[in-house]
Design a protein around this motif. Structure first.
Motif, short mmCIF file in Angstrom:
data_model
loop_
_atom_site.label_atom_id
_atom_site.label_comp_id
_atom_site.label_asym_id
_atom_site.label_seq_id
_atom_site.Cartn_x
_atom_site.Cartn_y
_atom_site.Cartn_z
N PRO A 60 96.85 102.49 23.15
CA PRO A 60 96.82 101.27 23.97
C PRO A 60 97.91 101.31 25.05
O PRO A 60 99.09 101.50 24.75
CB PRO A 60 97.07 100.15 22.95
N ARG A 61 97.50 101.15 26.30
CA ARG A 61 98.42 101.37 27.42
C ARG A 61 99.64 100.45 27.37
O ARG A 61 100.77 100.88 27.62
CB ARG A 61 97.66 101.17 28.74
N ALA A 62 99.43 99.19 27.07
CA ALA A 62 100.56 98.25 27.05
C ALA A 62 101.57 98.63 25.98
O ALA A 62 102.79 98.58 26.20
CB ALA A 62 100.07 96.82 26.83
N ILE A 63 101.08 99.01 24.80
CA ILE A 63 101.99 99.44 23.72
C ILE A 63 102.70 100.72 24.12
O ILE A 63 103.90 100.90 23.86
CB ILE A 63 101.20 99.61 22.41
N PHE A 64 101.97 101.63 24.77
CA PHE A 64 102.58 102.88 25.24
C PHE A 64 103.74 102.59 26.19
O PHE A 64 104.83 103.16 26.06
CB PHE A 64 101.52 103.73 25.95
N GLU A 65 103.53 101.69 27.14
CA GLU A 65 104.59 101.37 28.10
C GLU A 65 105.81 100.76 27.40
O GLU A 65 106.95 101.06 27.74
CB GLU A 65 104.06 100.41 29.16
N PHE A 66 105.54 99.91 26.42
CA PHE A 66 106.65 99.30 25.68
C PHE A 66 107.44 100.37 24.93
O PHE A 66 108.67 100.42 25.01
CB PHE A 66 106.12 98.25 24.70
N ASN A 67 106.74 101.23 24.19
CA ASN A 67 107.43 102.23 23.38
C ASN A 67 108.17 103.25 24.24
O ASN A 67 109.27 103.68 23.89
CB ASN A 67 106.43 102.93 22.46
N VAL A 68 107.57 103.65 25.37
CA VAL A 68 108.29 104.52 26.30
C VAL A 68 109.56 103.83 26.80
O VAL A 68 110.62 104.44 26.93
CB VAL A 68 107.39 104.95 27.47
N GLY A 69 109.43 102.54 27.08
CA GLY A 69 110.60 101.79 27.53
C GLY A 69 111.72 101.77 26.50
O GLY A 69 112.90 101.88 26.84
N VAL A 70 111.35 101.64 25.23
CA VAL A 70 112.38 101.66 24.17
C VAL A 70 113.05 103.03 24.11
O VAL A 70 114.28 103.14 24.01
CB VAL A 70 111.76 101.31 22.81
N LEU A 71 112.25 104.10 24.18
CA LEU A 71 112.83 105.45 24.18
C LEU A 71 113.72 105.66 25.40
O LEU A 71 114.81 106.26 25.31
CB LEU A 71 111.72 106.50 24.17
N ARG A 72 113.26 105.18 26.56
CA ARG A 72 114.04 105.33 27.79
C ARG A 72 115.37 104.59 27.68
O ARG A 72 116.42 105.11 28.07
CB ARG A 72 113.21 104.79 28.96
N TRP A 73 115.32 103.38 27.16
CA TRP A 73 116.54 102.58 26.98
C TRP A 73 117.50 103.31 26.03
O TRP A 73 118.70 103.42 26.30
CB TRP A 73 116.16 101.22 26.42
N ALA A 74 116.95 103.79 24.91
CA ALA A 74 117.79 104.50 23.94
C ALA A 74 118.42 105.75 24.56
O ALA A 74 119.59 106.05 24.32
CB ALA A 74 116.97 104.87 22.71
N TRP A 75 117.64 106.49 25.36
CA TRP A 75 118.18 107.69 25.99
C TRP A 75 119.33 107.36 26.94
O TRP A 75 120.35 108.04 26.95
CB TRP A 75 117.06 108.43 26.73
N ARG A 76 119.19 106.31 27.73
CA ARG A 76 120.29 105.92 28.63
C ARG A 76 121.55 105.57 27.86
O ARG A 76 122.66 105.98 28.22
CB ARG A 76 119.85 104.73 29.50
N VAL A 77 121.37 104.79 26.77
CA VAL A 77 122.54 104.37 25.99
C VAL A 77 123.21 105.57 25.33
O VAL A 77 124.43 105.70 25.35
CB VAL A 77 122.12 103.32 24.93
N HIS A 78 122.41 106.46 24.75
CA HIS A 78 122.99 107.60 24.07
C HIS A 78 123.58 108.61 25.05
O HIS A 78 124.55 109.31 24.73
CB HIS A 78 121.95 108.25 23.16
N TYR A 79 123.03 108.69 26.26
CA TYR A 79 123.62 109.54 27.28
C TYR A 79 124.98 109.00 27.70
O TYR A 79 125.94 109.75 27.90
CB TYR A 79 122.69 109.63 28.49
N TYR A 80 125.06 107.69 27.82
CA TYR A 80 126.34 107.04 28.14
C TYR A 80 127.33 107.22 27.00
O TYR A 80 128.53 107.44 27.23
CB TYR A 80 126.09 105.55 28.39
#
Length: 463
Positions: A59-79
């Motif tokens: 489901p596209r909407a769920i995909f966008e949400f889950n990618v967003g969570v991974l993206r957010w986590a990657w930024r925080v862990h990179y920082y």
């Protein structure tokens, strides 16, 4: 051909020598938000699992949400402590931020294998889990491995190298580029495996350490360059994210209420004996003259005030002598029972399940139990003896003895209660759980549907 999972990073040239020492504190707001987002990520991935299994589409909407969570986590862990690659504070958003030095893009798959979804996240990914465990120390981001959700960079080779880089940064004022490249390569491997395990792609992660900040074959030259903006990510506004998180939380809470209500209803409708009692039983043996329960307390409520008045209803205790002696069973107010037992060798049941006993020795001979007038209900005789009494306020103690007061009590005891409120309680839990589930599903579904509606013209155009 570029990977469907693209991880980009750029090392800040002027990193602070000391800021990394307190980033654990500065990142706490992000950790709190991510903990909540991961609570939504997990059940939404489960929904995606069934959607892929039956339709072959994520489901596209769920995909966008889950990618967003991974993206957010990657930024925080990179920082923080998966890289320490920037001092720029991570933005609070699911969307891609082109100017931030840590980027993550995952291509939306138009079709996914309905067969692979059954095995890729556990069986096929096992070799990668072993590698990822070495890199990240086993905590990684496998949500079922930690009560706190997304754990990453807390140990393993990533954590060790980042610590070394931090010490060098503190002493020399510069981040060693070879360590940075190697760490980003391991982070990239971790994220690729994570996206595969989260069912976002069917492309098996390569057993290859692509080190450095830029993806091999990526059109990006660096995070400052323009990147294909994921269409529709902006659809996940703060209000919709909050709606999904609250909806998932309500749905999770509802499962406890529904399961508790179903179990209670089973007890109420199926597990009663012919006389309407719910019972438990156990065998006890002691060399003392008496066997006693610990204090049990019934709390009084005003008659008619709440439905739990006399919640246990009628209480019944059956005691069967396992030897040839007559048996006595009685219940008395705890102060009176304790005074009686104070001059008697007796054992107290401290654990009903295991039958564990605490023995209290006394040199005195007991007064025959049926000769004292302390009992609210009592019975004496051969074989099985039964007492019943209504649930009433106070502290109570149950006592079992041989009728002649001799040592060596060997009995099977069964305790039961009618629990008249159980049916009412069962339906209350079930209805409350179903209402919470409906509210949770509605909150999540409304947000997902609105995002899906915004994405559907784009998806049709892409296809």
């Amino acid at each position: 051909m570029s990977s469907p999972v693209r991880v980009e990073a750029s090392l800040d040239p002027d990193l602070s020598r000391w800021l990394w020492l307190v980033k654990w504190l500065l990142a706490i707001p992000h950790y709190l938000v991510l903990a909540v987002l991961w609570l939504a990520f997990i059940p939404l991935t489960a929904v995606a699992f069934f959607a892929i299994l039956f339709t072959g589409r994520y489901p596209r909407a769920i995909f966008e949400f889950n990618v967003g969570v991974l993206r957010w986590a990657w930024r925080v862990h990179y920082y923080a402590y998966a890289a320490l690659g920037t001092d720029r504070y991570p933005p609070f958003t699911l969307a891609d931020v082109p100017g931030y030095p840590a980027r993550l893009e995952i291509d939306y798959p138009e079709r996914l294998s309905r067969g692979l979804v059954l095995v890729k996240w556990w069986l096929l990914a096992i070799p990668h889990y072993l590698v990822v465990g070495l890199f990240a120390g086993g905590g990684l981001w496998l949500w079922y491995g930690s009560d706190e959700g997304f754990q990453w960079g807390a140990g393993g080779l990533i954590g060790i190298l980042v610590l070394i880089a931090g010490v060098i940064l503190l002493v020399r004022g510069e981040y060693p580029k070879p360590i940075f490249d190697f760490v980003i390569g391991m982070d990239r491997w971790v994220i690729r495996v994570g996206a595969y395990a989260a069912l976002m792609t069917d492309e098996y992660p390569p057993f290859r350490l692509d080190s450095g900040g830029t993806e091999p074959g990526s059109p990006l030259e660096g995070p400052s360059e323009p990147v294909r903006q994921r269409p529709g990510t902006a659809g996940w506004t703060t209000g919709r994210v909050v709606s999904v998180v609250i909806g998932v939380a309500l749905a999770v809470l509802s499962t406890g209420l529904i399961s508790g209500g179903a179990a209670s209803l089973w007890l109420d409708r199926v597990d009663r004996d012919d006389d309407g009692y719910l019972t438990v039983s156990s065998t006890y043996s002691t060399d003392t003259a008496a066997l006693a329960s610990e204090r049990f307390t019934f709390v009084a409520t005003a008659a008619g005030e709440v439905p739990v008045t006399r919640a246990l209803g009628d209480i019944r205790v059956r005691v069967t002598a396992l030897g040839l002696k007559d048996v006595f069973v009685g219940v008395a107010p705890s102060p009176a029972a304790e005074r009686y037992l104070s001059g008697t060798d007796h054992a107290t049941v401290t654990d009903l399940a295991s039958g564990e006993l605490a023995v209290h020795r006394s040199p005195e001979s007991p007064v025959l139990p049926w000769e004292v007038g302390i009992w609210t209900a009592s019975a004496v005789g051969p074989g099985t003896q039964t007492i019943t009494w209504p649930d009433q306020a106070g502290d109570w103690t149950l006592v079992v003895m041989n009728a002649d007061g001799s040592a060596g009590v060997d009995v099977r005891a069964e305790a039961g209660a009618t629990v008249p409120v159980l049916g009412w309680l069962s339906w209350t839990l079930l209805v409350s759980g179903l209402l919470l589930l409906a509210a949770g599903v509605a909150l999540a579904a409304v947000a997902v549907t609105r995002v899906s509606n915004e994405l559907s013209p784009i998806s049709q155009g892409e296809s």
